[in-house]
Design a protein around this motif. Structure first.
Motif, PDB file in Angstrom:
ATOM      1  N   LYS A   1       7.098  -2.083  -3.154  1.00  0.00           N
ATOM      2  CA  LYS A   1       6.941  -3.527  -3.358  1.00  0.00           C
ATOM      3  C   LYS A   1       8.306  -4.203  -3.306  1.00  0.00           C
TER       4      LYS A   1
ATOM      5  N   ARG B   1       2.026  -6.418  -1.538  1.00  0.00           N
ATOM      6  CA  ARG B   1       1.814  -6.767  -2.943  1.00  0.00           C
ATOM      7  C   ARG B   1       0.314  -6.884  -3.232  1.00  0.00           C
TER       8      ARG B   1
ATOM      9  N   CYS C   1      -1.334  -3.508  -3.489  1.00  0.00           N
ATOM     10  CA  CYS C   1      -1.088  -2.862  -4.782  1.00  0.00           C
ATOM     11  C   CYS C   1      -2.044  -3.353  -5.866  1.00  0.00           C
TER      12      CYS C   1
END
Length: 123
Positions: free
Chosen positions: A13, A55, A58
């Motif tokens: 990230k 992102r 995730c």
């Protein structure tokens, strides 16, 4: 509940976000001619999309959603590489920072491709 331990992906990230930031900084060094503006805009869209979609991956609520988001990240990373190649091949830019970004785009593309394939295989 998320299906994976989020801190496992924190370094990627950060890496994708840092890549986007560096592309933003680099883009300000490109010329002001029309073609530079067009490529700069495309480059900015794809590079920032890499970070934003990673992102989002995730935070995926399922493995299928994670794999789908990784596919988007892979496409955007490859598109970023394409726009960097266009800058190089048209002679619009080829400095040290450019080569660092091109290298990083290649690395991110390879990592995401391998991650997506692994996640798909372990479905």
């Amino acid at each position: 509940m998320l299906w994976f331990v989020s801190n496992k992906y924190d370094s990627m990230k950060e890496r994708t976000k840092n890549f986007a930031v560096e592309v933003i900084r680099f883009s300000s060094t490109l010329g002001r001619q029309e073609i530079s503006r067009i490529i700069r805009n495309q480059l900015l869209r794809s590079a920032t999309s890499v970070a934003a979609n990673y992102r989002a991956a995730c935070k995926a609520q399922s493995k299928a959603a994670f794999i789908a988001k990784l596919a988007i990240v892979e496409e955007e990373a490859d598109e970023t590489l394409f726009w960097l190649e266009m800058l190089e091949e048209t002679g619009l830019c080829a400095n040290a920072k450019f080569y660092e970004l091109k290298y990083e785009a290649n690395q991110i593309t390879a990592i995401i491709t391998a991650s997506r394939k692994t996640a798909k295989r372990n479905k």
